[in-house]
Each structure stands twice: as structure tokens, then as C-alpha cells.
Design a protein around this motif. Structure first.
Motif, mmCIF file in Angstrom:
data_model
loop_
_atom_site.group_PDB
_atom_site.id
_atom_site.type_symbol
_atom_site.label_atom_id
_atom_site.label_comp_id
_atom_site.label_asym_id
_atom_site.label_seq_id
_atom_site.Cartn_x
_atom_site.Cartn_y
_atom_site.Cartn_z
ATOM 1 N N GLY A 249 0.602 -1.315 0.090
ATOM 2 C CA GLY A 249 0.238 0.151 0.034
ATOM 3 C C GLY A 249 0.903 1.162 -0.179
ATOM 4 N N LEU A 250 1.857 1.112 0.743
ATOM 5 C CA LEU A 250 2.926 2.418 0.748
ATOM 6 C C LEU A 250 3.339 2.756 -0.606
ATOM 7 C CD1 LEU A 250 4.392 4.355 2.412
ATOM 8 C CD2 LEU A 250 6.249 2.843 2.792
ATOM 9 N N VAL A 251 3.698 1.575 -1.467
ATOM 10 C CA VAL A 251 4.207 1.861 -2.676
ATOM 11 C C VAL A 251 3.017 2.549 -3.717
ATOM 12 C CG1 VAL A 251 4.824 0.910 -4.698
ATOM 13 C CG2 VAL A 251 5.684 -0.199 -2.664
ATOM 14 N N LEU A 252 1.893 2.011 -3.488
ATOM 15 C CA LEU A 252 0.648 2.610 -4.341
ATOM 16 C C LEU A 252 0.516 4.180 -3.646
ATOM 17 C CD1 LEU A 252 -1.919 2.406 -5.714
ATOM 18 C CD2 LEU A 252 -3.073 1.558 -3.779
ATOM 19 N N PHE A 253 0.512 4.374 -2.398
ATOM 20 C CA PHE A 253 0.541 5.727 -2.034
ATOM 21 C C PHE A 253 1.576 6.617 -2.460
ATOM 22 C CE2 PHE A 253 1.999 8.756 1.660
ATOM 23 C CZ PHE A 253 0.831 9.457 1.575
ATOM 24 N N VAL A 254 2.809 6.028 -2.796
ATOM 25 C CA VAL A 254 3.859 6.928 -3.311
ATOM 26 C C VAL A 254 3.614 7.341 -4.831
ATOM 27 C CG1 VAL A 254 6.028 7.175 -4.014
ATOM 28 C CG2 VAL A 254 5.603 6.372 -1.533
ATOM 29 N N ILE A 255 2.954 6.203 -5.361
ATOM 30 C CA ILE A 255 2.803 6.425 -7.002
ATOM 31 C C ILE A 255 1.750 7.424 -7.111
ATOM 32 C CG2 ILE A 255 1.888 5.139 -8.974
ATOM 33 C CD1 ILE A 255 3.299 2.492 -7.975
ATOM 34 N N THR A 256 0.714 7.318 -6.324
ATOM 35 C CA THR A 256 -0.599 8.135 -6.424
ATOM 36 C C THR A 256 -0.121 9.707 -6.152
ATOM 37 O OG1 THR A 256 -1.335 7.555 -4.527
ATOM 38 C CG2 THR A 256 -2.193 6.446 -6.001
ATOM 39 N N LEU A 257 0.768 9.883 -5.138
ATOM 40 C CA LEU A 257 1.258 10.907 -4.618
ATOM 41 C C LEU A 257 2.069 11.746 -5.776
ATOM 42 C CD1 LEU A 257 0.658 11.753 -1.759
ATOM 43 C CD2 LEU A 257 3.152 11.430 -1.572
ATOM 44 N N LEU A 258 2.768 10.820 -6.672
ATOM 45 C CA LEU A 258 3.411 11.454 -7.520
ATOM 46 C C LEU A 258 2.480 11.910 -8.929
ATOM 47 C CD1 LEU A 258 6.717 9.147 -7.699
ATOM 48 C CD2 LEU A 258 6.565 11.469 -6.953
ATOM 49 N N VAL A 259 1.680 11.053 -9.140
ATOM 50 C CA VAL A 259 0.713 11.391 -10.174
ATOM 51 C C VAL A 259 -0.175 12.547 -9.887
ATOM 52 C CG1 VAL A 259 -1.471 10.638 -11.413
ATOM 53 C CG2 VAL A 259 0.632 8.998 -11.144
ATOM 54 N N ASN A 260 -0.526 12.756 -8.503
ATOM 55 C CA ASN A 260 -1.507 13.696 -8.317
ATOM 56 C C ASN A 260 -0.648 15.117 -8.010
ATOM 57 O OD1 ASN A 260 -4.296 13.086 -7.748
ATOM 58 N ND2 ASN A 260 -3.326 11.392 -6.524
ATOM 59 N N GLY A 261 0.521 14.921 -7.469
ATOM 60 C CA GLY A 261 1.304 16.048 -7.422
ATOM 61 C C GLY A 261 1.701 16.504 -8.959
ATOM 62 N N ALA A 262 1.878 15.607 -9.774
ATOM 63 C CA ALA A 262 2.194 16.135 -11.279
ATOM 64 C C ALA A 262 1.014 16.899 -11.781
ATOM 65 C CB ALA A 262 2.479 15.070 -12.081
ATOM 66 N N ALA A 263 -0.166 16.235 -11.570
ATOM 67 C CA ALA A 263 -1.455 17.015 -11.973
ATOM 68 C C ALA A 263 -1.635 18.308 -11.342
ATOM 69 C CB ALA A 263 -2.710 15.944 -11.739
ATOM 70 N N ARG A 264 -1.460 18.331 -10.021
ATOM 71 C CA ARG A 264 -1.617 19.493 -9.441
ATOM 72 C C ARG A 264 -0.629 20.788 -9.918
ATOM 73 N NH1 ARG A 264 -6.257 19.624 -7.958
ATOM 74 N NH2 ARG A 264 -6.732 17.405 -7.343
ATOM 75 N N PHE A 265 0.448 20.115 -10.357
ATOM 76 C CA PHE A 265 1.510 21.182 -10.768
ATOM 77 C C PHE A 265 1.019 21.613 -12.072
ATOM 78 C CE2 PHE A 265 5.414 21.787 -13.170
ATOM 79 C CZ PHE A 265 6.055 22.889 -12.184
ATOM 80 N N ILE A 266 0.599 21.072 -12.954
ATOM 81 C CA ILE A 266 0.195 21.535 -14.339
ATOM 82 C C ILE A 266 -1.212 22.406 -13.962
ATOM 83 C CG2 ILE A 266 -1.037 20.802 -16.283
ATOM 84 C CD1 ILE A 266 0.640 18.365 -16.077
ATOM 85 N N ILE A 267 -2.025 21.927 -13.061
ATOM 86 C CA ILE A 267 -3.160 22.728 -12.779
ATOM 87 C C ILE A 267 -2.818 24.216 -12.143
ATOM 88 C CG2 ILE A 267 -5.230 22.881 -11.238
ATOM 89 C CD1 ILE A 267 -5.838 19.942 -11.559
ATOM 90 N N ASN A 268 -1.967 24.107 -11.296
ATOM 91 C CA ASN A 268 -1.582 25.478 -10.548
ATOM 92 C C ASN A 268 -0.936 26.419 -11.624
ATOM 93 O OD1 ASN A 268 -2.518 24.606 -8.196
ATOM 94 N ND2 ASN A 268 -0.655 23.874 -7.347
ATOM 95 N N ARG A 269 -0.410 26.145 -12.626
ATOM 96 C CA ARG A 269 0.063 27.004 -13.750
ATOM 97 C C ARG A 269 -1.170 27.688 -14.081
ATOM 98 N NH1 ARG A 269 4.463 24.303 -17.049
ATOM 99 N NH2 ARG A 269 2.828 22.952 -17.818
ATOM 100 N N ARG A 270 -2.504 26.928 -14.101
ATOM 101 C CA ARG A 270 -3.648 27.750 -14.571
ATOM 102 C C ARG A 270 -4.509 27.499 -13.664
ATOM 103 N NH1 ARG A 270 -3.909 26.684 -21.048
ATOM 104 N NH2 ARG A 270 -4.395 28.885 -20.989
#
Lengths: 335, 352
Positions: free
Chosen positions: A306-327
Motif C-alpha cells: 500500500g505504501l508503494v501505491l501511496f507513493v505512486i498516486t502521490l507522484l501522479v497527483n502532485g504532477a497533476a496539481r503542478f500542471i493545474i496550478n499553472r492555470r
């Protein structure tokens, strides 16, 4: 309240008073009620941060208990035998299954979702667009277990035909060969996940397309562009980052989905070369399936995955947020 | 037009040929017939394949006709239009099927008896039994989760909108965003690790409620934040100018103005966590008996009930699973529609 208290508080009182308290004084926020309220609301914010930190810390701690006794390589072992002495388990199969099913889901869902979003904003008759958007909003709220139930009982029998066709015409690729088992394979999971994340991606993309500048579109039309050229030249470039972040949000859901996968897949702990043959597993599905008969050590091992899954989703969501936050205006968190 | 006298002959070069208005429908009808013909000729038995063949014929046919009559650019435009329509129809089929099947199959055993009885002494193979125990469990767990998550969420949103500047606020904003993406099973594993494995507590409704609260908080924060931002600054300034302390301004002016939107957000969040199965599976464990106490002993819950009845796999239990799915969908949909209705009526008036 009155001017006298204001003026007595004006000079910076103690040496501790940093810029923060001076700012507060400047805003007149030093009454006891204000201080309590600020403390409460700031405390809530801090509590959220503490929870996030606690999730990481506790999962890591329990995972380390399991990993320290693991005899296999956690990343490459094709086994999940937490009951053995010494225990052997690894996430290779789960990582493969999670990634493959998510890729299938994205490949199917993103183009269709963009299509529906365009349909709602640019193609549907005016009167139809609103109700369709409303219904798709509602569909985003259908619980995953209901998708799972529908997938297992209604969707799976319908896939026999598709699987047979794929096997006949594309079986030579190896990826689409089928030995004729029940169609409860990675491809089925991918299709179901695609259906599940469709509403989310559609909702966010729709919002972005709707905000595409009207002026650009009218300018393109005035130059003689066809409707498709208007969309390609002014709407899609404007909405690209929004669509990417919407897809990332959908990807996050697909990666972490548990019940829909658990009901539809018939899992095995190995990697199938063909997407059509039953087998494989995902992180979340494996946790749900193995949890009930797991010992405490087995639970720790599941927590490690589960920890691995947590890290993966964290990275994916972080990337999504990074793109969103630019707009900023297209944050899809409410979708 | 006025200064250049255009003869009839040249007029035809200014306007390209165009397909008549009824042509998309004609092509669609033709491709459906072609799809049926090809499928029957090839002996395909899956209706999905019939539809797919018809769709492909439709797109290709549109391109062919339009390219011949109208030219390449118009043909591309028409193909894009037909693709978008095909996308829409392809996506609508499974979603409609989902709702339709749930209604049809769920209605079979869905009645007052089903809502008011538990699974106490009902074996998987027997008919009868119901979801009373699961309803109790779900309502209690979701209620406790809301009691934890709503105050924290609303206060955090207030902090972010009314007070938050600087590093802490930025960190909170970022992690709220990230938190929305936590898979539900990870939230379940977290509560499992610290509440059950480390603190040594048992499986209970409360443990599940904590995991649900973690999933609910970011949603509440996000929606409340959006609503607070809609409150016009003039209102705050007017209140502050009258000498009202900031905290009373927030409580008496800002919150009442945005209460409709906040309620909507909370209801949507409740609807979302009601359907969560994974954390409940890990933490509440499930039972066939009525357990009214969420703080001790395993409880049931509606999503978990669906999963268990499905997994049992007998005809009677599958019927029960569908009926419970119907109950769950109804609950979630009513919450959703109610929330959206409130949002429409009580939307903060942003002034002009």
C-alpha cells in the motif's frame, strides 16, 4: 471596538512579536475571540498536514517491519507468500498489473472523454448540453462497488464476443491471444476502469473547453475555418493543460481503485503475456483479496505494498496539481 | 458583392458544393444497415460488434461522401463531428446500461421487508434477509466521519481564505490537493496501522469512520474554500467597518452568506464517502447481525454488504447485492440532486 484600545495596541508589545503578529495587529485581529478563532482554524490546517505526515510515517514504520523479514526481493519477486518461514513476497506482479490496467483505462477513456466534453460544449444542441452535463456529473458519483457489480455480472459476459474477435484477428501479436477462459482479465479491468473514470475526465475537460476564449473562436470562424479547425486551432491548444491534469486525476483514481478490480478480475500471482487471459493483480485488489486471511505479519506486508501505491498516486497527483496550478482556475478537485 | 458584378458562372466557384442537410441521417441509416448486413453475413453474434462496425462505416462513409462533394477540409470537419457523436454514443451505452440494470435487477427484492430486516439467520442460498444492519452501519459510520471531517474541513477553509498567507497556507493548499487523490484503500491501511496494529484497538465502525473522515476532509476544504471566495469583499469590509471583530464577521456574515454552497459541498462529500468500500472492508470487518454500537465490534455497511453478497455468488445473494446497490445508488443520487438543488437556490449573490 473603540479607538483607545486600538491605539494602546499599536506599539509592538514584546520582543517575541515577529512580523506575523505585527501583521495581525495591523489588521486589528488581537481580540481574545479573534485569537481563539485563528488558533482553531490554523490548528485545523495544521491537523491536515499532521494527518498526511502520519500516513507516511505509520505506513513506512509498519512496512519496514515486514520488509526486514522478507527473504525475497521486494521489487522483483513474483510471489506473495507471507505465511512461509521465512516469508517471501514482492510487488512485481502488482506493479505490472496496476500500470497495465491504468494504461488501458487511460488509452480508452481520455479520447472518448475529450470527445464527450467537446460534444457538450461545441456540438450538442443547446438544449441537450446542460442536461447531459448534469447526468454525467451524477454518474461521477456512482460508487465504485456498483461499477464493480455491474462489471462482473453485466459487462463480463458481453466481452466474450470482443475477446473472440481480438483473438481471431490480433491473436498473432501475443498480446491479444485468448485461451478461452472467462473474460476476467487485465483488459476487462482496463475497460471497466475506463468507464469509471470517464465522467471525471469529462467534467474537468468540459469546464476547460467552456472557458476557451470566445473571441479566438469567432476570429477563426471569420477567417473561414470549419468547426473542427476552430476546435483544433483555438479550443484544444487552450485546453491542453486542463485535459492533461484531468487525465492525471483520472489516472490517480484508476491506480487506486479497489473494489471494481476485485470483483471483475480473477487474480493469479503471475504476469500473463496476453491481456485477454485471466490473471495478474493490482496493488489495491491484492490488499482487498488477501486482507481477511492475513496474519499481522501478512497485514504489514500488505501495508508495504500500500505504501508503494501511496507513493505512486502521490507522484501522479502532485504532477497533476503542478500542471493545474499553472492555470489556477481549472482546479478539478470538486469534480 | 456590390462593386464586383459577379456572373452566375463565377458564383458557383465562390461556394463549394455542399451535402444536403439530411445527409448525416442518411449516412447513419445506411451504415446501420451495412453494419447489420456485414455482421449477419460474417456470423458475428455480439451486438457490441454490430454497433462498432456500423460506427466505423458511418465515419468512413461520411468522409467519402463529404470529400467527394465538399472537399477535403469540409470532409475532415464532418469526420470530426461524426467522431464526437460516436464518442458520445459509445460512452453513453455502458453508463445507461449501468443505471438500467441496477434498476431492473435491484427492483426484484427491493421492498420494505428488505429495508427493515438484517441478514441475522439467513444463509447465502436462502431468499429473504435485508440490509437493515448495513443501513445502520453506513449511517453511523458516515455520520461520525462527517462529525470529524466537517468542522476540520470548514475551519481549514476559513483559515485558507480569511487568514492564510505565507508558507503554511501554501503548504496546506498543496497537501489538501494531494490528499484528494489518496486512494481509499491507503486511508484504510493508515488507520489499520495506527489504530488497530499499533494502538491495539479492535475492528469497529469508528475505525472505518476515521478513514472515511480522512477521505472526506479535503473535499470539504476544497468546496468550502470555493464558496468562501465567492463572498463579496464589500460584505466583510462593511462588517469590519462597523467595528465587528473579525471572528464575528466570519461567523455572522461570511458563513451565513455562503452556507448554501457549503452545505452542497458537504452533501457531495457525504455522497462520495458513502460508497467507499475499501476502508470499510479493512476496518469494520462486516457482520450479518445488527450492531448499533459503532465503537465496539464489527459492523456492517452498505457497500461492504454488496461486495459480500456478490462474492457469495448464489442466485439469492446476487439478487440481494443488486437490491442493495439500488439502495446505495438511490441514497447517493438523492444526496447529489439535493445538494445541486440547494446550490442553485442558495448560490451567494455576487452583487451586480
Amino acid at each position: 471596538m473603540d479607538i483607545s484600545t486600538q491605539s494602546t495596541q499599536a506599539p509592538p508589545p514584546t520582543p517575541r512579536s515577529s512580523s506575523a503578529s505585527r501583521k495581525r495587529a495591523a489588521r486589528g485581529a488581537t481580540r481574545p475571540g479573534d485569537r481563539v478563532f485563528l488558533a482553531l482554524s490554523r490548528g485545523s490546517g495544521i491537523l491536515l498536514l499532521v494527518i498526511m505526515a502520519a500516513i507516511a510515517v505509520f505506513l513506512t514504520y509498519r512496512a519496514s517491519l515486514a520488509l526486514s523479514k522478507n527473504e525475497g526481493n521486494f521489487l522483483t519477486t513474483f510471489e506473495w507468500n507471507t505465511g512461509l518461514v521465512p516469508p517471501v513476497f514482492g510487488i512485481a506482479v502488482l506493479a505490472f498489473g496496476t500500470v497495465v490496467s491504468a494504461i488501458i483505462a487511460m488509452a480508452l477513456a481520455v479520447p472518448v472523454a475529450v470527445g464527450i466534453a467537446l460534444f457538450i460544449t461545441h456540438y450538442a444542441p443547446r438544449k441537450l448540453g446542460g442536461p447531459i452535463a448534469y447526468v454525467i456529473d451524477l454518474l461521477a458519483a456512482v460508487p465504485s462497488i456498483v461499477y464493480g457489480l455491474w462489471g462482473a455480472i453485466v459487462l463480463v459476459p458481453h466481452l466474450n464476443g470482443l475477446f473472440g474477435w481480438l483473438d481471431t484477428y490480433l491473436g498473432w501479436t501475443g498480446i491479444f491471444s485468448w485461451q478461452g477462459g472467462a473474460p476476467r482479465s487485465m483488459l476487462t479491468v482496463g475497460i471497466l476502469l475506463a468507464i469509471m473514470i470517464l465522467p471525471i475526465i469529462t467534467n474537468v475537460s468540459r469546464e476547460v473547453f467552456r472557458q476557451a476564449p470566445q473571441m479566438h473562436q469567432e476570429a477563426a470562424l471569420a477567417l473561414g475555418a470549419t468547426r473542427w479547425e476552430v476546435i483544433r486551432m483555438s479550443v484544444l491548444p487552450f485546453g491542453r493543460s486542463g485535459v492533461i491534469s484531468a487525465s492525471m486525476l483520472g489516472l490517480g483514481r484508476a491506480l487506486g481503485e479497489t473494489m471494481a478490480v476485485a470483483t471483475v478480475l480473477s487474480p493469479t500471482f503471475d504476469i500473463q503475456a496476453s491481456l485477454l487471459d485471466p490473471g495478474g493483480g493490482t496493488f489495491a485488489q491484492n490488499i482487498a483479496a488477501k486482507f481477511n486471511e492475513a496474519t499481522v505479519f501478512g497485514q504489514d506486508a500488505l501495508i508495504a505494498s500500500g505504501l508503494v501505491l501511496f507513493v505512486i498516486t502521490l507522484l501522479v497527483n502532485g504532477a497533476a496539481r503542478f500542471i493545474i496550478n499553472r492555470r489556477k482556475e481549472y482546479s478539478g478537485a470538486n469534480a | 458583392m456590390s462593386n464586383a458584378p459577379v456572373t452566375r458562372k463565377h458564383a458557383s466557384t465562390l461556394r463549394g458544393g455542399s451535402l444536403p442537410k439530411w445527409s448525416p441521417w442518411a449516412i447513419a441509416a445506411g451504415s446501420v444497415v451495412a453494419g447489420l448486413g456485414i455482421s449477419l453475413a460474417a456470423g458475428l453474434d455480439s451486438k457490441v460488434q454490430w454497433g462498432l462496425i456500423a460506427a466505423i462505416v458511418f465515419v468512413l462513409g461520411t468522409y467519402g461522401f463529404a470529400a467527394r462533394v465538399e472537399g477535403r477540409r469540409q470532409a475532415k470537419d464532418r469526420v470530426a463531428t461524426s467522431m464526437v457523436w460516436v464518442c458520445f454514443i459509445v460512452a453513453v451505452v455502458p453508463l445507461v446500461s449501468l443505471i438500467w440494470e441496477t434498476l431492473k435487477r435491484g427492483a426484484k427484492v427491493f421492498d420494505v421487508y428488505f429495508l427493515s430486516h438484517s441478514m441475522g439467520v439467513v444463509a447465502d442460498t436462502e431468499t429473504g434477509g435485508g440490509i437493515y444492519h448495513a443501513l445502520i452501519g453506513t449511517l453511523e459510520q458516515v455520520g461520525i466521519a462527517s462529525l470529524i471531517a466537517v468542522p476540520v474541513g470548514v475551519l481549514t477553509a476559513i483559515y485558507l481564505v480569511e487568514y492564510g498567507r505565507g508558507k503554511l497556507a501554501r503548504a496546506v493548499t498543496f497537501f489538501v490537493d494531494v490528499m484528494t487523490g489518496i486512494p481509499s484503500i491507503v486511508a484504510g491501511l493508515f488507520v489499520l496501522s495506527f489504530w488497530i496494529l499499533i494502538m491495539g484497538m479492535g475492528y469497529s465502525g469508528f475505525a472505518g469512520a476515521m478513514a472515511l473522515a480522512i477521505l472526506m476532509m479535503p473535499v470539504v476544504v476544497r468546496s468550502t474554500e470555493e464558496m468562501l471566495k465567492l463572498v463579496p469583499n464589500e460584505l466583510r469590509e462593511a462588517s469590519l467597518a462597523l467595528g465587528i471583530p473579525k471572528w464575528r464577521t466570519i461567523l455572522k456574515v461570511v458563513l451565513p452568506t455562503s452556507i448554501g454552497g457549503i452545505t452542497t459541498g458537504v452533501m457531495l462529500a457525504v455522497a462520495r464517502i458513502t460508497g467507499e468500500t475499501a476502508p470499510v472492508l479493512l476496518l469494520v470487518w462486516g457482520t450479518n447481525f445488527i450492531n448499533n454500537n459503532p465503537f465496539s465490534g464489527p459492523q456492517a455497511s452498505l457497500p461492504l454488504y454488496i461486495y459480500r453478497q456478490y462474492a457469495a455468488g448464489t442466485p439469492a445473494s446476487t439478487d440481494r447485492a443488486w437490491a442493495a446497490a439500488l439502495a446505495l445508488i438511490l441514497f447517493v443520487m438523492i444526496l447529489n440532486m439535493g445538494a445541486r438543488a440547494i446550490a442553485r437556490w442558495k448560490a451567494p449573490k455576487t452583487g451586480r
